[in-house]
Design a protein around this motif. Structure first.
Motif, PDB file in Angstrom:
ATOM      1  N   ASN A   1       0.613  39.002  21.470  1.00 52.72           N
ATOM      2  CA  ASN A   1      -0.545  39.808  21.850  1.00 52.72           C
ATOM      3  C   ASN A   1      -0.572  40.137  23.339  1.00 52.72           C
ATOM      4  O   ASN A   1      -1.637  40.424  23.904  1.00 52.72           O
ATOM      5  N   LEU A   2       0.606  40.098  23.958  1.00 51.17           N
ATOM      6  CA  LEU A   2       0.741  40.481  25.366  1.00 51.17           C
ATOM      7  C   LEU A   2       1.700  41.654  25.493  1.00 51.17           C
ATOM      8  O   LEU A   2       2.529  41.894  24.624  1.00 51.17           O
ATOM      9  N   PHE A   3       1.578  42.381  26.586  1.00 50.52           N
ATOM     10  CA  PHE A   3       2.540  43.435  26.879  1.00 50.52           C
ATOM     11  C   PHE A   3       3.863  42.805  27.311  1.00 50.52           C
ATOM     12  O   PHE A   3       3.887  41.747  27.945  1.00 50.52           O
TER      13      PHE A   3
ATOM     14  N   SER B   1       0.412  40.109  31.357  1.00 52.04           N
ATOM     15  CA  SER B   1      -0.855  39.693  30.760  1.00 52.04           C
ATOM     16  C   SER B   1      -2.068  40.299  31.464  1.00 52.04           C
ATOM     17  O   SER B   1      -3.207  40.059  31.053  1.00 52.04           O
ATOM     18  N   ASN B   2      -1.813  41.084  32.514  1.00 46.95           N
ATOM     19  CA  ASN B   2      -2.899  41.745  33.237  1.00 46.95           C
ATOM     20  C   ASN B   2      -2.767  43.255  33.077  1.00 46.95           C
ATOM     21  O   ASN B   2      -1.746  43.833  33.458  1.00 46.95           O
ATOM     22  N   VAL B   3      -3.798  43.883  32.506  1.00 47.92           N
ATOM     23  CA  VAL B   3      -3.764  45.315  32.211  1.00 47.92           C
ATOM     24  C   VAL B   3      -4.946  46.001  32.884  1.00 47.92           C
ATOM     25  O   VAL B   3      -6.097  45.593  32.712  1.00 47.92           O
ATOM     26  N   HIS B   4      -4.650  47.033  33.660  1.00 42.87           N
ATOM     27  CA  HIS B   4      -5.671  47.798  34.367  1.00 42.87           C
ATOM     28  C   HIS B   4      -5.690  49.219  33.789  1.00 42.87           C
ATOM     29  O   HIS B   4      -4.698  49.932  33.882  1.00 42.87           O
TER      30      HIS B   4
ATOM     31  N   ARG C   1       6.682  47.150  25.385  1.00 42.91           N
ATOM     32  CA  ARG C   1       6.256  46.763  24.043  1.00 42.91           C
ATOM     33  C   ARG C   1       4.784  46.421  24.096  1.00 42.91           C
ATOM     34  O   ARG C   1       4.370  45.512  24.814  1.00 42.91           O
ATOM     35  N   THR C   2       4.006  47.182  23.339  1.00 42.46           N
ATOM     36  CA  THR C   2       2.565  47.016  23.305  1.00 42.46           C
ATOM     37  C   THR C   2       2.159  46.247  22.063  1.00 42.46           C
ATOM     38  O   THR C   2       2.715  46.487  20.988  1.00 42.46           O
ATOM     39  N   PRO C   3       1.213  45.328  22.151  1.00 41.63           N
ATOM     40  CA  PRO C   3       0.760  44.623  20.955  1.00 41.63           C
ATOM     41  C   PRO C   3       0.305  45.586  19.869  1.00 41.63           C
ATOM     42  O   PRO C   3      -0.296  46.626  20.164  1.00 41.63           O
ATOM     43  N   LYS C   4       0.598  45.261  18.629  1.00 47.43           N
ATOM     44  CA  LYS C   4       0.302  46.161  17.513  1.00 47.43           C
ATOM     45  C   LYS C   4      -1.177  46.468  17.383  1.00 47.43           C
ATOM     46  O   LYS C   4      -1.562  47.515  16.876  1.00 47.43           O
TER      47      LYS C   4
ATOM     48  N   ASN D   1       4.362  42.726  37.834  1.00 46.23           N
ATOM     49  CA  ASN D   1       4.241  42.653  36.373  1.00 46.23           C
ATOM     50  C   ASN D   1       2.813  42.815  35.854  1.00 46.23           C
ATOM     51  O   ASN D   1       2.506  42.412  34.728  1.00 46.23           O
ATOM     52  N   HIS D   2       1.950  43.425  36.650  1.00 43.36           N
ATOM     53  CA  HIS D   2       0.668  43.889  36.140  1.00 43.36           C
ATOM     54  C   HIS D   2       0.893  45.288  35.557  1.00 43.36           C
ATOM     55  O   HIS D   2       1.759  46.029  36.014  1.00 43.36           O
ATOM     56  N   ILE D   3       0.110  45.637  34.536  1.00 41.48           N
ATOM     57  CA  ILE D   3       0.206  46.951  33.894  1.00 41.48           C
ATOM     58  C   ILE D   3      -0.906  47.856  34.412  1.00 41.48           C
ATOM     59  O   ILE D   3      -2.081  47.442  34.460  1.00 41.48           O
ATOM     60  N   TYR D   4      -0.542  49.078  34.801  1.00 45.12           N
ATOM     61  CA  TYR D   4      -1.529  50.119  35.099  1.00 45.12           C
ATOM     62  C   TYR D   4      -1.394  51.193  34.028  1.00 45.12           C
ATOM     63  O   TYR D   4      -0.271  51.602  33.693  1.00 45.12           O
ATOM     64  N   GLN D   5      -2.510  51.620  33.469  1.00 42.18           N
ATOM     65  CA  GLN D   5      -2.469  52.696  32.485  1.00 42.18           C
ATOM     66  C   GLN D   5      -3.528  53.732  32.805  1.00 42.18           C
ATOM     67  O   GLN D   5      -4.676  53.393  33.123  1.00 42.18           O
ATOM     68  N   TYR D   6      -3.133  55.001  32.715  1.00 43.68           N
ATOM     69  CA  TYR D   6      -4.095  56.090  32.880  1.00 43.68           C
ATOM     70  C   TYR D   6      -4.317  56.747  31.523  1.00 43.68           C
ATOM     71  O   TYR D   6      -3.373  57.148  30.847  1.00 43.68           O
TER      72      TYR D   6
END
Length: 234
Positions: free
Chosen positions: A109-111, A205-208, A161-164, A4-9
């Motif tokens: 305010n969390l993903f 709550s962890n976004v990379h 769902r991304t925080p606004k 449940n960590h987020i990775y984004q490129y």
């Protein structure tokens, strides 16, 4: 990737600016979890990462399994492990947001990530057809997108769902893609109705974030276009 960590490129703002010639490979994204969303080089269709496989959702609702070397200019992924599972009806997309709020009302305010499986009475989906010239912005492409409807189909929706106030990092509100159980049709979900489906949910709550180092990304203005995002994403 931890559970449940987020990775984004890259950033959505870069995609809105038309920065999408190159990116990471499908094989790299596949190492960053088990489900996700995104697009391909030149914004040729939608990307859906589900059950460890990456699919290209093309115009007219067609689907192909992506090659390991295909380039991805923007993607969000996670190693999804459900924290809650429930059965529910969906009158429309707002019911998805309501279910997420009911699961955790302290995650504004969390993903939040989710997966919905079952039979869908109605779906309206779109796919972007791809750039006609280098640097063509996403808002312009959205005016020529392919739109299909489906009735009484079995399949899966993957969503984030991304925080606004994180619009530059993801997509404000609901961002979700659908694929049929036989992996032969799908797209970005604009409308949905279902009598009884299973929804799995988790908070992240962890976004990379990994940023491109290309000249195109360096030259991008990265201005947030709320209206453009809303028009394209529905």
């Amino acid at each position: 990737m931890e559970d449940n960590h987020i990775y984004q490129y890259s950033l959505l703002n870069a995609l809105m600016d038309g920065v999408c010639e190159t990116g990471i490979s499908v094989s790299k994204l596949a190492s960053k979890g088990n489900q996700g969303l995104g697009t391909f080089a030149r914004m040729n269709g939608e990307l859906l990462f589900v059950d460890g496989k990456v699919y290209q959702l093309e115009a007219e609702g067609k689907v192909r399994e992506a090659d390991d070397s295909d380039q991805i200019p923007f993607a969000v992924s996670t190693r999804f492990v459900a924290q809650q599972t429930r059965a529910l009806p969906l009158k429309d997309k707002d019911d998805i947001d309501s279910a997420l709020n009911g699961f955790n009302d302290h995650a504004t305010n969390l993903f939040m990530t989710y997966r919905i499986d079952g039979r869908f009475e109605y779906l309206k989906c779109r796919t972007v057809r791809g750039q006609e010239y280098k640097g063509q912005p996403l808002a312009e492409l959205g005016k020529k997108q392919s739109v299909e409807t489906y009735e009484n189909v079995d399949g899966t929706i993957i969503g984030f769902r991304t925080p606004k106030n994180w619009q530059g990092f993801g997509v404000a509100g609901e961002h979700l893609h659908f694929i049929t159980i036989d992996r032969k049709a799908g797209g970005h979900v604009l409308e949905v109705t279902a009598q009884n489906v299973e929804m799995q949910m988790a908070v992240a709550s962890n976004v990379h974030v990994e940023l491109p180092t290309s000249d195109d990304f360096n030259a991008a203005k990265l201005v947030t276009d709320d209206a453009g995002v809303k028009e394209v994403e529905g």
